[in-house]
Design a protein around this motif. Structure first.
Motif, PDB file in Angstrom:
ATOM      1  N   SER A 202      -3.727  -4.647  -3.421  1.00  0.00           N
ATOM      2  CA  SER A 202      -3.604  -3.831  -2.213  1.00  0.00           C
ATOM      3  C   SER A 202      -2.263  -3.111  -2.193  1.00  0.00           C
ATOM      4  O   SER A 202      -1.213  -3.721  -2.411  1.00  0.00           O
ATOM      5  N   ILE A 203      -2.307  -1.806  -1.946  1.00  0.00           N
ATOM      6  CA  ILE A 203      -1.098  -1.003  -1.743  1.00  0.00           C
ATOM      7  C   ILE A 203      -0.882  -0.888  -0.242  1.00  0.00           C
ATOM      8  O   ILE A 203      -1.739  -0.373   0.480  1.00  0.00           O
TER       9      ILE A 203
ATOM     10  N   LYS B  68       0.652   6.114  -0.149  1.00  0.00           N
ATOM     11  CA  LYS B  68      -0.299   5.102  -0.637  1.00  0.00           C
ATOM     12  C   LYS B  68      -1.484   5.749  -1.353  1.00  0.00           C
ATOM     13  O   LYS B  68      -1.849   5.345  -2.463  1.00  0.00           O
ATOM     14  N   THR B  69      -2.090   6.741  -0.711  1.00  0.00           N
ATOM     15  CA  THR B  69      -3.267   7.385  -1.301  1.00  0.00           C
ATOM     16  C   THR B  69      -2.900   8.131  -2.578  1.00  0.00           C
ATOM     17  O   THR B  69      -3.648   8.106  -3.564  1.00  0.00           O
TER      18      THR B  69
ATOM     19  N   ALA C 168      -2.519   5.595  -5.337  1.00  0.00           N
ATOM     20  CA  ALA C 168      -3.840   5.108  -5.751  1.00  0.00           C
ATOM     21  C   ALA C 168      -4.586   6.164  -6.563  1.00  0.00           C
ATOM     22  O   ALA C 168      -5.257   5.844  -7.556  1.00  0.00           O
TER      23      ALA C 168
ATOM     24  N   ASP D 297      -9.953   3.321   0.125  1.00  0.00           N
ATOM     25  CA  ASP D 297      -8.754   3.970   0.658  1.00  0.00           C
ATOM     26  C   ASP D 297      -8.733   3.932   2.181  1.00  0.00           C
ATOM     27  O   ASP D 297      -9.753   4.160   2.837  1.00  0.00           O
TER      28      ASP D 297
ATOM     29  N   THR E 207      -6.002   0.417  -0.140  1.00  0.00           N
ATOM     30  CA  THR E 207      -4.791   0.952   0.482  1.00  0.00           C
ATOM     31  C   THR E 207      -4.918   0.725   1.982  1.00  0.00           C
ATOM     32  O   THR E 207      -6.001   0.889   2.554  1.00  0.00           O
TER      33      THR E 207
END
Length: 586
Positions: free
Chosen positions: A147-148, A156-157, A160, A244, A271
């Protein structure tokens, strides 16, 4: 405004009796509005915002009155007082014009730039990317979770996405799928997003990921069938699924049964803003906390996002470092500020931005919203409605550029050009919003150009609030709202989120709305009844988007009553369409 002025210019030649009688009054009002057109391009302080709102309200009232004359809603059309209140308001606004222009002289000017055709992704650290890739490709054979986690706008996105597209990830995982979950999600929509990545050829329109499409093998299935189909496709395969923008474990609980543990190194990458969400999903999850940028990294990113063709002005180095430091290490804030600075010609503009950032003693997320407000106020007037229009689309969704441009054109946002088509001008608008770091390019066409685009969820939140505050767009969520709706003054656009049966039976009434967009709250089968109240109470519609309203049977011939219609989208299961559609001249 430009679209209205052009229409008013053509009206005196109209043969409709009511319009012909009022042509002198219409021409006078057109001249008054044209003289106030300059107010739409000047400074952005509070007094001028209020003045511009008055101009737009007068323009909107003129539009409603003219439409009422055209369709015969004003019986006494020969009365000389029809336009009197509008003319009085325009006179009062004109008295304030000189004051507004004086204020404008004291403001910095925006510099015209060639359109940048970059995707404007925010920065991510290479070490973050390498760490995530290592966690996904190494370790246990059982199904693993990474998990981010981080605050909004921290990247974050983007991180990812970079990991998802990395060649080493492509080599390790046989199947990769990406899904935007968001706060408001539908389980079937999430399943279809994942399946569209796995079997794109079976989706007739993969880019739109339509929930309802008669030619789509998957959309006809119910949720249980889709869950089983997804499980079968992932069985004995090493897969990577990216979820996401997850807000709660509820979404995962509904999906869990579809993700088999093949004991071959498959992974789920999440995320989220909330660390506890990942722990609720799986206690053994590996959490990667994304940190803010350092002052040095912030300064490097700010310089990188400024136009390369001009070079960074050395005289602004100290000021630029100060601005970067005040962005509190949030990449989204930095790239948005860069979009503002890139268009400022005078030193005073940089100083004003620095002072505004330094005065903010709030958290980084609130400060980012302040920066978005500043960026919005510095948009040219013709781009503001185009940007706010993103609020009409669900959060975190890719929007096909052709659909966005068609809607802008139908709404009258796109200015006419002697040398370019409206579509070409609209495409330039997308590029300009992209160059200002307000819009992200999701997919590009093979021959160049934007195929799909989206905006960050913080920008979407900003657009939602701003659109409602300025009465640009209103929203009805839930079935109950349809029966208690109290139409605001000067309502122009309405987005409805409800069940389609409730919507069709609601008898919703709004005599002023120009645009109506409907989103089904749950997956539903085709229905036979069309919401005919639209023909009675929504005669001024320019945009009618019912693509999620599933109609089985003929489109009613009364559709021709919507004489102002310029954009119609509907999911229709029928052998033909009525000939009356040909009477829609626009």
């Amino acid at each position: 405004m430009d679209f209205l002025l052009e229409n008013l210019k053509e009206l005196p030649s109209c043969e409709v009796g009511s319009i012909a009688f009022a042509k002198d009054q219409i021409q006078t009002i057109r001249e008054d509005l044209a003289s106030l057109r300059s107010l739409m391009e000047i400074s952005v302080d509070q007094s001028n915002q209020a003045l511009r709102r008055r101009v737009m309200e007068a323009a909107h009232k003129t539009q409603l009155t003219v439409k009422s004359l055209f369709i015969g809603d004003i019986p006494d059309f020969r009365s000389p007082i029809i336009f009197d209140s509008i003319r009085e308001e325009l006179k009062e606004i004109n008295l304030s014009k000189m004051e507004a222009m004086n204020i404008c002289d004291n403001k910095y000017r925006l510099e015209a730039h060639s359109v940048s055709r970059t995707t404007n992704k925010v920065r991510v650290r290479l070490e973050d990317e390498a760490t995530i890739i290592h966690k996904l490709t190494r370790g246990q054979k059982q199904l693993g979770f990474v998990s981010i986690v981080g605050m909004p706008g921290i990247g974050k996105t983007t991180l990812a996405q970079n990991v998802y597209d990395d060649p080493s990830i492509r080599c390790v995982f046989h199947i990769r799928a990406w899904c935007a979950v968001s706060q408001l999600y539908q389980h079937k929509d999430v399943l279809l997003q994942i399946l569209s990545c796995i079997d794109p050829d079976l989706f007739e329109d993969q880019l739109q990921r339509k929930k309802h499409h008669s030619g789509d093998e998957y959309s006809k299935k119910n949720e249980d069938e889709l869950e089983e189909k997804l499980k079968q496709r992932l069985m004995k395969i090493r897969y990577l699924i990216v979820l996401d923008d997850v807000w709660s474990s509820e979404a995962w609980n509904a999906l869990e049964r579809s993700f088999p543990d093949n004991a071959n190194g498959s992974r789920i990458l999440l995320t989220s803003r909330l660390p506890m969400v990942a722990l609720e999903i799986n206690q053994n999850v590996t959490i990667h906390h994304l940190q803010r940028l350092t002052d040095k990294e912030s300064w490097e990113l700010l310089q990188k996002k400024l136009p390369e063709e001009k070079g960074f002005p050395l005289a602004h180095s100290d000021l630029g470092m100060q601005i970067a430091r005040h962005c509190q290490g949030l990449p989204l804030t930095i790239v948005t500020v860069a979009g503002i600075l890139a268009r400022l010609e005078k030193d005073d503009g940089w100083i004003e931005v620095a002072e505004r950032l330094s005065l903010s003693a709030v958290c980084a997320t609130d400060q980012c919203m302040d920066v978005l407000e500043l960026s919005y106020q510095h948009l040219p007037e013709y781009l503001k409605p185009c940007f706010l229009y993103f609020a009409a689309f669900p959060e975190d969704r890719e929007i096909p550029s052709w659909r966005l441009m068609s809607l802008w054109i139908a709404e009258g946002f796109v200015q006419e050009s002697e040398i370019k088509s409206l579509e070409d001008v609209a495409e330039e608008y997308i590029y300009e919003l992209t160059s200002r770091s307000l819009v992200m390019v999701s997919k590009e066409r093979s021959l160049g150009g934007v195929r799909t685009c989206r905006i960050h969820d913080l920008l979407h939140e900003f657009c939602l609030v701003k659109a409602q505050k300025e009465n640009f767009l209103q929203f009805l969520h839930g079935d109950d709202k349809l029966f208690t709706f109290d139409e605001p003054r000067n309502l122009q656009r309405l987005c409805i989120f409800s069940g389609q049966d409730i919507f069709a039976d609601s008898r919703l009434c709004s005599t002023r709305v120009n645009s109506l967009m409907f989103y089904a709250q749950e997956d539903e089968m085709l229905r036979s009844g069309f919401p005919k109240f639209l023909f009675l109470f929504f005669k001024r519609l320019r945009v009618l988007d019912l693509r999620q309203f599933c109609l089985h049977g003929e489109l009613p011939s009364e559709i021709e009553l919507l004489s102002e219609l310029r954009y119609l989208a509907i999911h229709l299961s029928a052998n033909s369409i009525p000939s009356s559609v040909g009477n829609l001249s626009h």
